[in-house]
Write a protein that holds these residues in place. Structure first.
Motif: not given
Length: 300
Positions: A3-4, A21-23, A29-30, A81-85
């Motif tokens: 999750s960004v 730069s994120v997209l 998978d984000f 919703k992600g396991d990582y941030i």
């Protein structure tokens, strides 16, 4: 999934570059969560142009400025919703391989948090300098990270350089962060390491572009003594958690740092008094060192 979270405030000038730069990451998978903290510029217009992008899961606008970025962090993480941030600050940007390479190392080393190396850039994207590597190898234990790297300062100096596990967050940290103006990220990384299981990793590549503005927040904080007023209690907390004796080495290290900052930043008498009173309350021997220094100076 990652999750960004982009916590945005008055960064219209840099926002499109950051979001793109994120997209455009090679690791796809984000989800992207964009939070605007009552910006006064045209940030909303930039943000709304991404409203229908399938990667954007949430766009939220505050009706009143929150007063601290950590409230935005908390809001985004609660939506995640992600396991990582990944907290992708709105004025920084990343290499397109940032997520791919940090997630690869997280999986390889079972890491609670992983960070890349960073370029320091100016308002015009010109590289001003490189930040040195932090870890000797690509990973270290959480104990080593706390006892040797975070004890005296925050080596993870920019949130944008980090991906971390959501389940390692100590929920009690948010109230503490609300009281900090400068050292909150230091406390946040420390509590992640204390609460998590695994390792800390570093990608040995410059994948993060950390923007340093002309109105430097860090310099203002140093001049106001926040490294000591906020940082020393964090250092002492880490020492206690790690079972590190608060002996002569610990005290002299902090006293010498105080003298360096006092001279380099020309700390005011008022700021020096605040620091003195902090040490008098929390570690009186350091205050005694200062009294001794003043006494010797008086009778030179």
């Amino acid at each position: 999934m990652v999750s960004v979270i982009i916590p945005s405030y008055n960064h219209e000038k840099y926002l499109k570059h950051r979001i793109d730069s994120v997209l455009n990451q090679t690791y796809q998978d984000f989800e992207l969560i964009i939070l605007d903290d009552k910006s006064k510029d045209n940030s909303k217009e930039v943000i709304e142009s991404y409203r229908n992008n399938p990667k954007v899961s949430h766009i939220l606008y505050n009706e009143v400025n929150s007063g601290t970025t950590f409230k935005q962090w908390k809001k985004g993480i609660e939506l995640a919703k992600g396991d990582y941030i990944w907290i992708a600050e709105s004025d920084d940007y990343a290499d397109v391989t940032f997520l791919e390479k940090t997630m690869s190392l997280i999986e390889k080393n079972n890491s609670v948090l992983c960070f890349s190396q960073s370029y320091i850039i100016d308002e015009h994207d010109h590289i001003k300098r490189k930040k040195e590597t932090v870890l000797e190898s690509d990973s270290c234990t959480l104990d080593y990270f706390l006892s040797h790297l975070l004890l005296y300062g925050n080596v993870v100096y920019n949130a944008s350089m980090v991906v971390f596990r959501k389940d390692a967050i100590d929920k009690s940290v948010w109230d503490k962060l609300a009281r900090l103006k400068y050292c909150g990220d230091w406390l946040f990384w420390a509590t992640l390491a204390m609460n998590g299981k695994g390792t800390v990793s570093e990608v040995k590549e410059y994948l993060n572009y950390f923007r340093n503005h002309s109105s430097n927040v860090s310099n203002k904080a140093e001049v106001n003594g926040l490294t000591f007023l906020e940082g020393f209690p964090i250092s002492k907390m880490i020492a206690k958690k790690q079972g590190i004796k608060l002996g002569k080495q610990f005290r002299e290290k902090w006293f010498n740092e105080w003298q360096h900052y006092r001279s380099f930043y020309q700390l005011s008498k008022k700021t020096n008094l605040k620091i003195f009173l902090l040490f008098l309350k929390r570690e009186p021997i350091i205050a005694y060192y200062e009294l001794k220094r003043l006494f010797l100076r008086l009778f030179k």
